[in-house]
Design an enzyme around this catalytic site. Structure first.
Site, PDB file in Angstrom:
ATOM      1  N   ASN A   1      -9.323  -0.956  10.565  1.00 18.49           N
ATOM      2  CA  ASN A   1      -8.103  -0.335  10.044  1.00 18.49           C
ATOM      3  C   ASN A   1      -7.581   0.645  11.083  1.00 18.49           C
ATOM      4  O   ASN A   1      -8.244   1.640  11.393  1.00 18.49           O
ATOM      5  CB  ASN A   1      -8.401   0.394   8.732  1.00 18.49           C
ATOM      6  CG  ASN A   1      -8.985  -0.534   7.688  1.00 18.49           C
ATOM      7  OD1 ASN A   1      -8.267  -1.244   7.009  1.00 18.49           O
ATOM      8  ND2 ASN A   1     -10.304  -0.544   7.574  1.00 18.49           N
TER       9      ASN A   1
ATOM     10  N   GLU B   1       0.815  -1.216   0.000  1.00 21.87           N
ATOM     11  CA  GLU B   1       0.000   0.000   0.000  1.00 21.87           C
ATOM     12  C   GLU B   1       0.850   1.270   0.000  1.00 21.87           C
ATOM     13  O   GLU B   1       0.368   2.341   0.367  1.00 21.87           O
ATOM     14  CB  GLU B   1      -0.929  -0.002   1.215  1.00 21.87           C
ATOM     15  CG  GLU B   1      -1.917  -1.154   1.228  1.00 21.87           C
ATOM     16  CD  GLU B   1      -2.792  -1.160   2.461  1.00 21.87           C
ATOM     17  OE1 GLU B   1      -3.725  -0.337   2.521  1.00 21.87           O
ATOM     18  OE2 GLU B   1      -2.535  -1.972   3.372  1.00 21.87           O
TER      19      GLU B   1
ATOM     20  N   ASP C   1     -14.988  -1.620   9.007  1.00 23.78           N
ATOM     21  CA  ASP C   1     -15.809  -1.941   7.849  1.00 23.78           C
ATOM     22  C   ASP C   1     -16.849  -2.986   8.249  1.00 23.78           C
ATOM     23  O   ASP C   1     -16.541  -3.962   8.940  1.00 23.78           O
ATOM     24  CB  ASP C   1     -14.946  -2.482   6.713  1.00 23.78           C
ATOM     25  CG  ASP C   1     -13.936  -1.448   6.227  1.00 23.78           C
ATOM     26  OD1 ASP C   1     -14.233  -0.242   6.313  1.00 23.78           O
ATOM     27  OD2 ASP C   1     -12.847  -1.841   5.765  1.00 23.78           O
TER      28      ASP C   1
ATOM     29  N   SER D   1      -6.679  -2.409   1.717  1.00 19.13           N
ATOM     30  CA  SER D   1      -7.075  -1.760   0.463  1.00 19.13           C
ATOM     31  C   SER D   1      -7.584  -2.744  -0.582  1.00 19.13           C
ATOM     32  O   SER D   1      -7.491  -2.491  -1.780  1.00 19.13           O
ATOM     33  CB  SER D   1      -5.909  -0.949  -0.115  1.00 19.13           C
ATOM     34  OG  SER D   1      -5.554   0.108   0.741  1.00 19.13           O
TER      35      SER D   1
ATOM     36  N   GLY E   1      -6.784   5.567   5.695  1.00 13.61           N
ATOM     37  CA  GLY E   1      -6.343   6.443   4.620  1.00 13.61           C
ATOM     38  C   GLY E   1      -6.757   7.889   4.847  1.00 13.61           C
ATOM     39  O   GLY E   1      -7.777   8.171   5.472  1.00 13.61           O
TER      40      GLY E   1
ATOM     41  N   GLU F   1     -13.431  -5.918   9.431  1.00 19.52           N
ATOM     42  CA  GLU F   1     -12.077  -5.644   9.905  1.00 19.52           C
ATOM     43  C   GLU F   1     -12.017  -4.228  10.461  1.00 19.52           C
ATOM     44  O   GLU F   1     -12.923  -3.424  10.258  1.00 19.52           O
ATOM     45  CB  GLU F   1     -11.058  -5.796   8.778  1.00 19.52           C
ATOM     46  CG  GLU F   1     -11.291  -4.858   7.606  1.00 19.52           C
ATOM     47  CD  GLU F   1     -10.296  -5.106   6.477  1.00 19.52           C
ATOM     48  OE1 GLU F   1      -9.176  -4.554   6.558  1.00 19.52           O
ATOM     49  OE2 GLU F   1     -10.629  -5.835   5.528  1.00 19.52           O
TER      50      GLU F   1
ATOM     51  N   ARG G   1     -10.916   2.885  11.735  1.00 18.76           N
ATOM     52  CA  ARG G   1     -12.127   2.816  10.922  1.00 18.76           C
ATOM     53  C   ARG G   1     -12.513   1.348  10.771  1.00 18.76           C
ATOM     54  O   ARG G   1     -11.667   0.512  10.439  1.00 18.76           O
ATOM     55  CB  ARG G   1     -11.894   3.411   9.532  1.00 18.76           C
ATOM     56  CG  ARG G   1     -13.170   3.720   8.758  1.00 18.76           C
ATOM     57  CD  ARG G   1     -12.917   3.914   7.272  1.00 18.76           C
ATOM     58  NE  ARG G   1     -12.713   2.645   6.591  1.00 18.76           N
ATOM     59  CZ  ARG G   1     -11.604   2.307   5.968  1.00 18.76           C
ATOM     60  NH1 ARG G   1     -10.569   3.118   5.922  1.00 18.76           N
ATOM     61  NH2 ARG G   1     -11.507   1.116   5.376  1.00 18.76           N
TER      62      ARG G   1
ATOM     63  N   TYR H   1      -9.706   4.127  -4.881  1.00 17.98           N
ATOM     64  CA  TYR H   1      -8.760   5.239  -4.909  1.00 17.98           C
ATOM     65  C   TYR H   1      -8.658   5.995  -6.226  1.00 17.98           C
ATOM     66  O   TYR H   1      -8.203   7.137  -6.243  1.00 17.98           O
ATOM     67  CB  TYR H   1      -7.358   4.722  -4.540  1.00 17.98           C
ATOM     68  CG  TYR H   1      -7.293   4.118  -3.163  1.00 17.98           C
ATOM     69  CD1 TYR H   1      -7.430   4.912  -2.025  1.00 17.98           C
ATOM     70  CD2 TYR H   1      -7.115   2.761  -2.987  1.00 17.98           C
ATOM     71  CE1 TYR H   1      -7.377   4.365  -0.764  1.00 17.98           C
ATOM     72  CE2 TYR H   1      -7.055   2.196  -1.718  1.00 17.98           C
ATOM     73  CZ  TYR H   1      -7.187   3.008  -0.618  1.00 17.98           C
ATOM     74  OH  TYR H   1      -7.137   2.463   0.630  1.00 17.98           O
TER      75      TYR H   1
END
Length: 322
Positions: A277, A18, A261, A150, A281, A275, A259, A220
């Site tokens: 994070n 990433e 998901d 990602s 980002g 998951e 964050r 992205y």
């Protein structure tokens, strides 16, 4: 701001898959901090030895690294040894959260919902074990590396015949491969700011990707994915998800920011944690700034708020726990 924070390193780039996204995040954070008068500097651990942070007099670090060697507890451990406070979760929470299987084990131990899964370890990639996975999890199902982000290396498998190729693709990135039950329904994400009892969930974002394919490209580099905030979920669901995410965040001992998901089953409306994070980002397409903006927190203010939370698991000298 310069007096408040001292010399700040924005860690970006790094060695993970990433790297490209991390550089985008890091430059955004760097620009925002400088705009607020912070003495901030770019620092790429792929190009400089991490020990130079101490030699160069950095007082704290904003971690804008994603994936391995940045979000997995390794750089956090190095900063602990250097005694330089850093943003985001500590060593243990970072190392657990990067590992999707370990995250599931911890969540399930606390009764938190997450999709069913099968773990494939090196040596288990071929043969009857792989072919039988759809019998257990159903089709479609998700195949992905256990420790990538990602959506890198992720495949949605709709046909049994595609299992071997999906596993082979994921195996190029990780020795451990996660095969996961596919939850059909609304895809949402929910950021968290703060630590412990002070942590708060930000507005939920509902993600509507082309053909339901929220992959690396659609995350992205395209403008076709829709991000709905307010999320427009049925009454009460946003608050339920926020509470679920906060519980998962605290269960994993996350701090600072993160964050989560979540997928919502379209038939039962039950949410499932995918998951967390721990170094989200901060690009122009990223979701934490988007959610923060909906809560009245601009990008620069968000960066400052996160930087204020920089700390250590153990204070030096003496390694006394905080």
């Amino acid at each position: 701001m310069g007096a408040l924070f001292g010399k700040v390193a924005v860690l970006m780039g790094g060695l993970s898959a990433e790297r490209e996204i991390s550089l985008m995040s890091g430059h955004g954070v760097l620009q925002a901090l400088r705009a607020r008068g912070v003495d901030a500097h770019a620092f790429d651990p792929a190009e400089r030895d991490i020990s130079e942070l101490k030699k160069d007099g950095f007082a704290r670090c904003f971690i804008a690294l994603h994936g391995r060697f940045g979000e997995d507890g390794t750089v956090q451990g190095a900063l602990e040894l250097l005694g330089i406070p850093y943003t985001g979760s500590g060593v243990m929470a970072s190392s657990m959260a990067i590992d999707k299987v370990m995250t599931k084990r911890v969540l399930l131990s606390e009764g938190l919902p997450t999709p069913r899964y099968v773990l494939l370890r090196q040596g288990d990639y071929v043969g009857a074990d792989v072919e039988a996975i759809p019998d257990d999890l159903g089709l479609p199902l998700i195949v992905k590396p256990a420790r990538e982000g990602s959506s890198i290396g992720l495949t949605k498998v709709s046909e049994r015949a595609d299992m071997a190729q999906a596993v082979a693709q994921a195996a190029q990135l990780d020795a451990d491969i996660l095969c996961e039950q596919f939850i059909s329904g609304d895809e949402v994400t929910c950021p968290v700011l703060g630590t412990g009892a002070e942590a708060r969930a930000l507005p939920v974002i509902r993600i509507v990707a082309p053909d339901g394919n929220y992959d690396y490209q659609n995350k992205y580099f395209t403008d076709t994915t829709q991000y709905l905030v307010p999320c427009g979920l049925p009454e009460g669901e946003e608050a339920t998800i926020q509470q679920l995410v906060l519980k998962a965040y605290r269960t994993l001992s996350c701090r600072g920011w993160a964050r989560a998901d979540v997928m919502i089953d379209k038939a039962t409306r039950k949410p499932y944690l995918l998951e967390i994070n721990t170094s989200p980002g901060m690009t122009g397409h990223s979701l934490v700034p988007m959610s923060a903006r909906a809560a009245g927190i601009g990008y620069e203010d968000l960066c400052i708020e996160v930087l204020k939370t920089a700390t250590l698991d153990y204070h030096q000298p003496g390694g006394v726990a905080r």
